[in-house]
Design an enzyme around this catalytic site. Structure first.
Site, PDB file in Angstrom:
ATOM      1  N   SER A  81      15.073  17.722 -25.652  1.00 21.49           N
ATOM      2  CA  SER A  81      14.279  16.492 -25.572  1.00 21.49           C
ATOM      3  C   SER A  81      14.736  15.551 -24.455  1.00 21.49           C
ATOM      4  O   SER A  81      14.822  14.337 -24.655  1.00 21.49           O
ATOM      5  CB  SER A  81      14.326  15.748 -26.911  1.00 21.49           C
ATOM      6  N   SER A 135      34.176  12.801 -28.239  1.00 19.21           N
ATOM      7  CA  SER A 135      34.700  11.485 -27.898  1.00 19.21           C
ATOM      8  C   SER A 135      35.692  11.563 -26.745  1.00 19.21           C
ATOM      9  O   SER A 135      36.596  12.401 -26.741  1.00 19.21           O
ATOM     10  CB  SER A 135      35.383  10.861 -29.124  1.00 19.21           C
ATOM     11  N   HIS A 141      38.904  -0.709 -20.279  1.00 19.77           N
ATOM     12  CA  HIS A 141      38.670   0.337 -21.266  1.00 19.77           C
ATOM     13  C   HIS A 141      37.505   1.173 -20.772  1.00 19.77           C
ATOM     14  O   HIS A 141      36.525   0.640 -20.248  1.00 19.77           O
ATOM     15  CB  HIS A 141      38.318  -0.288 -22.624  1.00 19.77           C
TER      16      HIS A 141
END
Length: 324
Positions: A152, A197, A187
């Site tokens: 998609s 992650s 960060h």
């Protein structure tokens, strides 16, 4: 007219004739007044020389931004803002997505990429030295599988980078140029969980050098260590403990503006593993404020999800701003 007033008038006239076009009359008078107060009544010519030294590409950009950075209707760019409708790799990183059935084999080697980057000043007046500044910055990068037909058309990867940094000039002018420094903390994360992650935190510094249309930056950093994960599925702990083995400990960047063209090069390396990356780009006039942008990349860490994956990429698109 007193001797001091006469010297100040001569200084203003000299800067008007020899200074940069971006200088306003107020800036010229302010610089002459400060130069005469600090040096007594002699050598007003030094004011012109110092002012020309300060007007490299970085300084010109900072001066231009400070005229509007507190205007609520103006967004100040931080890094480059661009979109690459075609960003092609020699081999897309499929192995990372092997756990997603039907996803890995349908990834396309050509995708779109865009970057949005802005900053907000946190001080209205100089804090420690004249011309310094404290900023909050944010950069978003996204890789979009817009050409994938059997999935998609997802965003394959998105990286978020908030940072807090302080910038200030240095009273050192080697080779007739100008120097400055930046210290900051940032960060960087892809905002995903579990095995997908990727994130890290680092404290960095910049040494900046500019002369006319050339600018150089040396950026070393130190990673802020995290606890190790007990298992890959843990929500807490270090998602990528070996990231410095691939992204290194410093970055060297150079920019040169020639007429309406701007060339930039950026490289990083870990001297122990000999891993790193090289990125080159050129911006050129296109239409109005829009600039064309052609770029290439080779090495590790083109995105966080690819931090330990080596590839070569080329792309072309549109940039809203250049580096200088």
């Amino acid at each position: 007219m007193s001797s001091t007033e006469d010297l100040e008038s001569q200084c203003v006239l000299t800067l008007y004739q020899t200074g940069h076009d971006a200088l306003t009359l107020k800036e010229i008078k302010s610089h002459c007044s400060k130069a005469l107060k600090s040096s007594g009544s002699e050598k007003y010519e030094q004011a012109a020389e110092e002012t020309e030294v300060l007007l490299g590409g970085i300084s010109n950009r900072i001066m231009s931004e400070r005229k509007t950075e507190f205007n609520p209707y103006v967004i100040t760019p931080h890094k480059m803002n661009y979109i690459l409708p075609a960003w092609k790799t020699n081999a897309i990183n499929r192995q990372t997505y092997r756990s997603l059935q039907g996803y890995e084999e349908n990834l396309e080697d050509t995708e779109a990429k865009f970057q949005l980057s802005l900053k907000v000043p946190l001080n209205t007046d100089s804090m420690f030295v004249e011309g310094d500044g404290l900023y909050l910055g944010f950069t978003l990068e996204a890789w979009w599988q817009i050409y994938a037909n059997n999935i998609s058309k997802p965003f394959r990867e998105t990286n978020y980078q908030p940072e807090l940094f302080y910038i200030a000039p240095l009273p050192w002018h080697p080779l007739g140029g100008n120097t400055g420094f930046v210290v900051g903390i940032e960060h960087q994360s892809n905002g995903r969980g579990q095995i997908f992650s990727r994130s890290w935190n680092r404290v960095y510094s910049h040494f900046l050098f500019e002369k006319e249309n050339f600018a150089l930056s040396i950026k070393p950093w130190v990673r802020i260590e995290e606890d190790r994960k007990l298992s890959p599925q843990d929500s807490d702990g270090d998602d990528n403990p070996d990231i410095e083995d691939y992204l290194g400990h410093f970055e060297l960047a150079m920019v040169y503006r020639w007429n309406d063209l701007e060339f930039n090069i950026r490289g990083r390396q870990n001297h122990h593993t000999h891993n790193g990356a090289l990125e080159m780009g050129i911006t050129f006039p296109l239409w109005g404020k829009l600039r064309g942008y052609a770029t290439g990349f080779t090495g590790y860490g083109e995105s966080l999800i690819d931090y330990n994956y080596k590839q070569t990429r080329v792309g072309i698109g549109i940039s809203l701003n250049s580096v200088l």
